[in-house]
Design a protein around this motif. Structure first.
Motif, PDB file in Angstrom:
ATOM      1  N   ASN A   1       3.775   7.805 -10.831  1.00  0.00           N
ATOM      2  CA  ASN A   1       2.580   8.492 -10.312  1.00  0.00           C
ATOM      3  C   ASN A   1       1.301   8.276 -11.134  1.00  0.00           C
ATOM      4  O   ASN A   1       0.222   8.670 -10.691  1.00  0.00           O
ATOM      5  N   LEU A   2       1.405   7.681 -12.311  1.00  0.00           N
ATOM      6  CA  LEU A   2       0.249   7.660 -13.210  1.00  0.00           C
ATOM      7  C   LEU A   2      -0.883   6.770 -12.691  1.00  0.00           C
ATOM      8  O   LEU A   2      -2.065   7.106 -12.861  1.00  0.00           O
ATOM      9  N   ALA A   3      -0.558   5.658 -12.048  1.00  0.00           N
ATOM     10  CA  ALA A   3      -1.613   4.793 -11.503  1.00  0.00           C
ATOM     11  C   ALA A   3      -2.414   5.537 -10.437  1.00  0.00           C
ATOM     12  O   ALA A   3      -3.645   5.430 -10.376  1.00  0.00           O
ATOM     13  N   SER A   4      -1.730   6.289  -9.582  1.00  0.00           N
ATOM     14  CA  SER A   4      -2.428   7.082  -8.569  1.00  0.00           C
ATOM     15  C   SER A   4      -3.300   8.143  -9.222  1.00  0.00           C
ATOM     16  O   SER A   4      -4.437   8.385  -8.786  1.00  0.00           O
TER      17      SER A   4
ATOM     18  N   LYS B   1      -5.273  11.963  -8.067  1.00  0.00           N
ATOM     19  CA  LYS B   1      -4.265  12.720  -7.312  1.00  0.00           C
ATOM     20  C   LYS B   1      -2.934  11.985  -7.436  1.00  0.00           C
ATOM     21  O   LYS B   1      -2.893  10.757  -7.344  1.00  0.00           O
ATOM     22  N   ALA B   2      -1.860  12.740  -7.625  1.00  0.00           N
ATOM     23  CA  ALA B   2      -0.542  12.114  -7.787  1.00  0.00           C
ATOM     24  C   ALA B   2      -0.130  11.347  -6.541  1.00  0.00           C
ATOM     25  O   ALA B   2       0.566  10.338  -6.620  1.00  0.00           O
TER      26      ALA B   2
ATOM     27  N   THR C   1       0.850  -1.190   0.000  1.00  0.00           N
ATOM     28  CA  THR C   1       0.000   0.000   0.000  1.00  0.00           C
ATOM     29  C   THR C   1       0.886   1.240   0.000  1.00  0.00           C
ATOM     30  O   THR C   1       1.858   1.324   0.747  1.00  0.00           O
ATOM     31  N   GLY C   2       0.558   2.190  -0.857  1.00  0.00           N
ATOM     32  CA  GLY C   2       1.383   3.385  -0.904  1.00  0.00           C
ATOM     33  C   GLY C   2       0.799   4.450  -1.810  1.00  0.00           C
ATOM     34  O   GLY C   2      -0.227   4.256  -2.461  1.00  0.00           O
ATOM     35  N   THR C   3       1.453   5.571  -1.838  1.00  0.00           N
ATOM     36  CA  THR C   3       1.054   6.697  -2.675  1.00  0.00           C
ATOM     37  C   THR C   3       2.013   6.822  -3.853  1.00  0.00           C
ATOM     38  O   THR C   3       3.011   6.095  -3.937  1.00  0.00           O
ATOM     39  N   ASN C   4       1.721   7.757  -4.749  1.00  0.00           N
ATOM     40  CA  ASN C   4       2.578   7.996  -5.926  1.00  0.00           C
ATOM     41  C   ASN C   4       2.852   6.704  -6.698  1.00  0.00           C
ATOM     42  O   ASN C   4       3.976   6.457  -7.141  1.00  0.00           O
ATOM     43  N   ALA C   5       1.813   5.875  -6.844  1.00  0.00           N
ATOM     44  CA  ALA C   5       1.988   4.572  -7.490  1.00  0.00           C
ATOM     45  C   ALA C   5       2.222   4.738  -8.989  1.00  0.00           C
ATOM     46  O   ALA C   5       1.505   5.480  -9.662  1.00  0.00           O
ATOM     47  N   PRO C   6       3.226   4.048  -9.543  1.00  0.00           N
ATOM     48  CA  PRO C   6       3.483   4.131 -10.981  1.00  0.00           C
ATOM     49  C   PRO C   6       2.512   3.238 -11.760  1.00  0.00           C
ATOM     50  O   PRO C   6       1.988   2.256 -11.235  1.00  0.00           O
ATOM     51  N   LEU C   7       2.281   3.595 -13.006  1.00  0.00           N
ATOM     52  CA  LEU C   7       1.527   2.728 -13.901  1.00  0.00           C
ATOM     53  C   LEU C   7       2.530   1.816 -14.591  1.00  0.00           C
ATOM     54  O   LEU C   7       3.327   2.259 -15.414  1.00  0.00           O
ATOM     55  N   LEU C   8       2.495   0.538 -14.239  1.00  0.00           N
ATOM     56  CA  LEU C   8       3.460  -0.411 -14.784  1.00  0.00           C
ATOM     57  C   LEU C   8       3.065  -0.811 -16.200  1.00  0.00           C
ATOM     58  O   LEU C   8       2.008  -1.400 -16.419  1.00  0.00           O
ATOM     59  N   LEU C   9       3.930  -0.498 -17.141  1.00  0.00           N
ATOM     60  CA  LEU C   9       3.708  -0.932 -18.519  1.00  0.00           C
ATOM     61  C   LEU C   9       4.084  -2.389 -18.674  1.00  0.00           C
ATOM     62  O   LEU C   9       3.466  -3.126 -19.451  1.00  0.00           O
ATOM     63  N   PHE C  10       5.091  -2.797 -17.924  1.00  0.00           N
ATOM     64  CA  PHE C  10       5.535  -4.192 -17.959  1.00  0.00           C
ATOM     65  C   PHE C  10       6.192  -4.537 -16.638  1.00  0.00           C
ATOM     66  O   PHE C  10       6.824  -3.702 -15.996  1.00  0.00           O
ATOM     67  N   ALA C  11       6.015  -5.787 -16.243  1.00  0.00           N
ATOM     68  CA  ALA C  11       6.682  -6.337 -15.053  1.00  0.00           C
ATOM     69  C   ALA C  11       6.426  -7.831 -15.037  1.00  0.00           C
ATOM     70  O   ALA C  11       5.551  -8.340 -15.759  1.00  0.00           O
TER      71      ALA C  11
END
Length: 458
Positions: A287-290, A296-297, A260-270
């Motif tokens: 930050n894009l996922a958030s 909100k970022a 759980t956290g803030t400023n979550a990235p949008l993962l294109l690949f993993a």
């Protein structure tokens, strides 16, 4: 050997995957037929009737396979998932019953008029029958998606002696996720049908078909796709926000978020690893996922570690979501390129026509990927918070499930190959049909031939 539970899950997944292919086409394709028929009634231009007559054959074949595969699915509630009907049958039974009434009494009745009554009833009655069939296919989807949505976000019920009873049918039917799921699926059907229309039309043009009908249907298919593709992205975003509210563990799996956290990235690949509960080779946009999920970022996204014993398998949900989004973006790109080219040059290049042919069934890929994300993302529950998969599965021997599963695989594979072969065979034969046939002009009241009509109506 796999256990009965996993084999039953695989069998149901196979059945629903095969079945959903056909309603995904017919729900929207029937509205294309309505458009073709209404335009013919308005203009009396024979090209609209030729478009109607070709695509009504595709619709009839697809509709038949959808009905047959849907019947086999219902058997599994008794054979593989008896605990489901025992627990929630008071909800599922009526909703499935309404769908059957819609499909078999409304659609099937007027389908006969639509397919065989063109020369036996008036034009208005025939058009009315086409509209009723289109409404029927949409209503069938309405009831099925209402039940499916209720399984994700159940409301309007109470539990007595371990059995679910409805207390508010309005709340049951219009449960929190239903509006988003319904419109998301309707648009998915529209995109699937539009790419099929465009793809088969492109196929006919590549075979040298110079008639007006494939050119017209290519334009119609691309126009619908151009409108629906970005609309689907918007509705999908709303659906994702609703899922984030009601099923945060599913969203966490979609995003590959463990903590759980803030400023979550949008993962294109993993590459998610459930043993170490980490991702390898992450490639994302900070930050894009958030931003997407909370606007909100620094918005907080709950991680999978908050749902240790209550989250779905991560890899199929994570990868399935990216296949769905990736295919959706590709459909947007191809549709806009082809439609722009058609607008500027009055034709589509040979290379792009070939791409459209290959993408004739691209809607299937996106729909199945999205469906897997939705259904696997509900695990370990069959009905969220009420009934788990383990509680609902049958106790019959695994060997018996293997036999039925094997039969389903063989039969469905043969049917799918035959269907695809027949669809393209219909397109090939349409190329050889003469532009003007007495049969097609029988009910035309316009004094113009098609070429004369164009000269007098430009």
């Amino acid at each position: 050997m796999l256990e009965t539970e996993m084999l039953s899950r695989i069998q149901f997944a196979l059945n629903i995957s095969f079945h959903i292919l056909f309603p995904t086409i017919t729900i929207a394709l029937c509205w294309f037929l309505v458009f073709f028929k209404v335009r013919y009634d308005q203009t009396q231009h024979p090209v609209w009737m030729r478009a109607y007559r070709f695509w009504v054959k595709v619709f009839a074949l697809t509709f038949a396979l959808g009905v047959v595969s849907g019947i086999t699915m219902s058997f599994q509630f008794g054979t593989n998932w008896p605990g489901y009907m025992e627990k929630v049958g008071n909800i599922a039974g009526p909703l499935l019953g309404y769908e059957v009434l819609t499909a078999f009494f409304l659609e099937a009745t007027f389908l006969g008029i639509m397919l065989f009554g063109m020369k036996k009833v008036s034009a208005k009655v025939h058009t009315f029958a086409t509209i009723v069939v289109a409404i029927g296919t949409t209503l069938s989807a309405f009831w099925i998606l209402s039940l499916n949505s209720w399984m994700h976000t159940p409301t309007g019920f109470e539990i007595r002696d371990g059995v679910v009873f409805p207390v508010d049918w309005f709340a049951v039917i219009f449960n929190p996720s239903f509006p988003y799921r319904f419109f998301h699926m309707m648009i998915a059907s529209g995109l699937t049908a539009s790419f099929l229309v465009a793809g088969l039309s492109a196929y006919r043009l590549l075979l040298g078909d110079e008639k007006q009908a494939p050119k017209l249907t290519l334009k119609v298919g691309l126009t619908v796709a151009v409108i629906l593709a970005p609309l689907q992205a918007f509705v999908g975003d709303l659906h994702g926000l609703n899922t984030f509210e009601h099923q945060p563990q599913k969203v966490a799996a979609m995003e590959g978020a463990w903590e759980t956290g803030t400023n979550a990235p949008l993962l294109l690949f993993a590459i998610p690893d459930e043993e170490t509960r980490t991702n390898s080779y992450e490639l994302g946009i900070p930050n894009l996922a958030s931003w997407i999920l909370t606007h909100k970022a620094d918005g907080e996204i709950k991680g999978l570690n908050d749902f240790i014993d209550n989250h779905p398998p991560v890899k199929p949900v994570f990868y399935g979501f990216r296949v769905m989004v990736g295919m959706g973006l590709l459909m947007i790109l191809v549709a806009w390129l082809a439609r722009f080219q058609l607008y500027k040059q009055q034709k589509v290049s040979k290379g792009l026509l070939k791409v459209l042919v290959w993408m004739s069934f691209s809607g299937w890929i996106a729909t199945l990927a999205g469906w897997y994300v939705t259904e696997i993302g509900r695990q370990p529950y069959l009905v969220s918070g009420i009934l788990t998969v383990k509680e609902a599965v049958t106790d019959i021997a695994a060997e018996n499930v293997v036999i039925s599963l094997t039969m389903y695989v063989v039969v469905y594979l043969c049917l799918l190959v035959a269907y695809l072969h027949t669809i393209f065979l219909l397109a090939k034969r349409a190329v050889k049909v003469e532009e003007f046939e007495n049969e097609e002009l029988t009910n035309v009241t316009s004094p113009y031939r098609e070429d004369e009509w164009e000269n007098n109506h430009v």
